[in-house]
Write an enzyme that holds these catalytic residues in place. Structure first.
Site, short mmCIF file in Angstrom:
data_model
loop_
_atom_site.label_atom_id
_atom_site.label_comp_id
_atom_site.label_asym_id
_atom_site.label_seq_id
_atom_site.Cartn_x
_atom_site.Cartn_y
_atom_site.Cartn_z
N LYS A 54 0.67 -1.35 0.06
CA LYS A 54 0.10 0.01 -0.01
C LYS A 54 0.94 1.23 -0.09
O LYS A 54 0.64 2.24 -0.80
CB LYS A 54 -0.82 0.03 1.09
CG LYS A 54 -2.06 -0.99 0.92
CD LYS A 54 -2.63 -1.14 2.30
CE LYS A 54 -3.59 -2.36 2.21
NZ LYS A 54 -4.61 -2.81 3.45
N GLN A 98 -4.93 -1.44 9.50
CA GLN A 98 -4.79 -2.71 8.92
C GLN A 98 -5.50 -3.73 9.93
O GLN A 98 -5.09 -3.72 11.07
CB GLN A 98 -3.37 -3.03 8.70
CG GLN A 98 -3.31 -4.32 7.86
CD GLN A 98 -3.61 -4.57 6.57
OE1 GLN A 98 -3.56 -3.44 5.91
NE2 GLN A 98 -4.13 -5.53 6.21
N ASP A 121 -11.20 2.80 3.90
CA ASP A 121 -11.92 1.53 4.01
C ASP A 121 -13.45 1.25 3.97
O ASP A 121 -13.59 0.14 3.52
CB ASP A 121 -11.29 0.65 5.07
CG ASP A 121 -9.90 -0.36 4.55
OD1 ASP A 121 -9.94 -0.56 3.63
OD2 ASP A 121 -9.14 -0.80 5.76
#
Ligand code: NAD
Length: 296
Positions: A54, A98, A121
């Site tokens: 990422k 994460q 997200d």
């Protein structure tokens, strides 16, 4: 029928190029550089790989990447304090924590402490509610990637019968909402669904997000249907490690009109959509028009 292969790797490269172009324009015209903060708690090897990837791709499209690596014993209080700091940092437009988090941390509490406008997200309860009521939201990356590929292949999805296999909060449920938003007739199938083969056989669009290697055989697929395989399963075959999807690719490709392979289908689209979401969040934060073709 031999299915057209939907090349997610090439599609993701196209999305990244679009993001990079628009980031360059944004910098030139407004002097703003979108920034993505990624928070990793602990040393889960798979998470470390994702976070590295990422960060690398964020920099490659011209954005700022801020990585925060915390040790596995980090307290909830310290993690929430970091998120609060990032929420208030004007250089940070997107925040991603994460998952999975170590067991002593409350995942829902942590996710819901992210500013919804920076929740790239799309897991914050406000974004889930906004998506569910058809309002402007941050959309979870994997389903957004699937939607982009479907729109690209079909143009309009209106009136199509879509079956989503799997009802998770990160893939199945938001995928179903997005398909509904594009006027599909949507069925969500799951582990308790009666006669799954019959349900799948009716679908013009099948999205499989289960996590069971090759559980959907080709003879469940309606002739000409579009198959989006989200599953990523590591198996051993002929003494070798292999990645396979939730769909039996070889037999499904004989009946489908179009199909995503594993690897190289949905997978690469997820990070591309994370970058797209960060750009969208940056534009919204600065009252600028949203990037075209990169939102739901
Ligand atoms: P999950 O375990 O949270 O959910 C799985 C879902 O499958 C559940 O809702 C369950 O009801 C359903 N299910 C289980 N057994 C079933 C059965 N026999 N028949 C029908 N439904 C059944 O999984 P998830 O997080 O949604 O991920 C699903 C798959 O997608 C995994 O393989 C995961 O690795 C993959 N994934 C890929 C990406 C990506 O490509 N970037 C992102 C997220 C998840």
């Amino acid at each position: 029928m031999v299915a057209q292969v939907i090349d997610g790797k090439a599609f993701a490269a196209k999305v990244r190029a679009q993001v990079a172009d628009q980031v360059a324009k944004l910098k030139e015209e407004s002097g703003i550089t979108p920034g993505l903060a990624v928070v990793l708690v602990g040393e889960d090897p798979a998470s470390q790989v994702y976070v590295r990837s990422k960060g690398k791709q964020t920099v490659e499209v011209g954005m700022n990447s801020y990585e925060h690596k915390l040790d596995a014993e980090t307290s909830e209080e310290d993690l929430l304090a970091l998120i609060d700091k990032l929420n208030n940092d004007p250089a940070v437009h997107g925040i991603l924590v994460q998952l999975p988090l170590p067991k002593h941390l409350n995942e829902d509490l942590v996710i819901n402490s992210i500013d919804p406008a920076k929740d790239v997200d799309g897991f914050h309860i406000s974004n889930v509610g906004l998506l569910g009521t058809g309002q402007k939201s941050m959309v979870p990356c994997t389903p957004l990637g699937c939607l982009m590929m479907l729109r690209d292949h079909h143009g309009s999805l209106s009136g199509m019968d879509a079956v989503v296999i799997g009802r998770s909060n990160i893939v199945g449920k938001p995928m179903a909402q997005l398909l509904l938003g594009d006027s599909c007739t949507v069925t969500i199938a799951h582990s308790r669904t009666k006669d799954l083969p019959d349900v799948v056989r009716r679908a013009d669009i099948v999205v499989a997000a289960v996590g069971r290697p090759e559980m959907v055989p080709g003879d469940w697929i309606k002739e000409g249907a579009t198959v989006i395989d989200v599953g990523i399963n590591r198996i051993e075959r002929d003494g070798k490690n292999k990645l396979v999807g939730d769909v039996d690719y070889a037999s499904a490709a004989e009946r489908a009109g179009a199909i995503t392979p594993v690897p190289g289908g949905v997978g690469p689209m997820t990070i591309a959509c994370l970058l797209a979401n960060t750009l969208t969040a940056c534009c919204r934060a600065n009252g600028l028009p949203e990037p075209e073709g990169l939102t739901a």
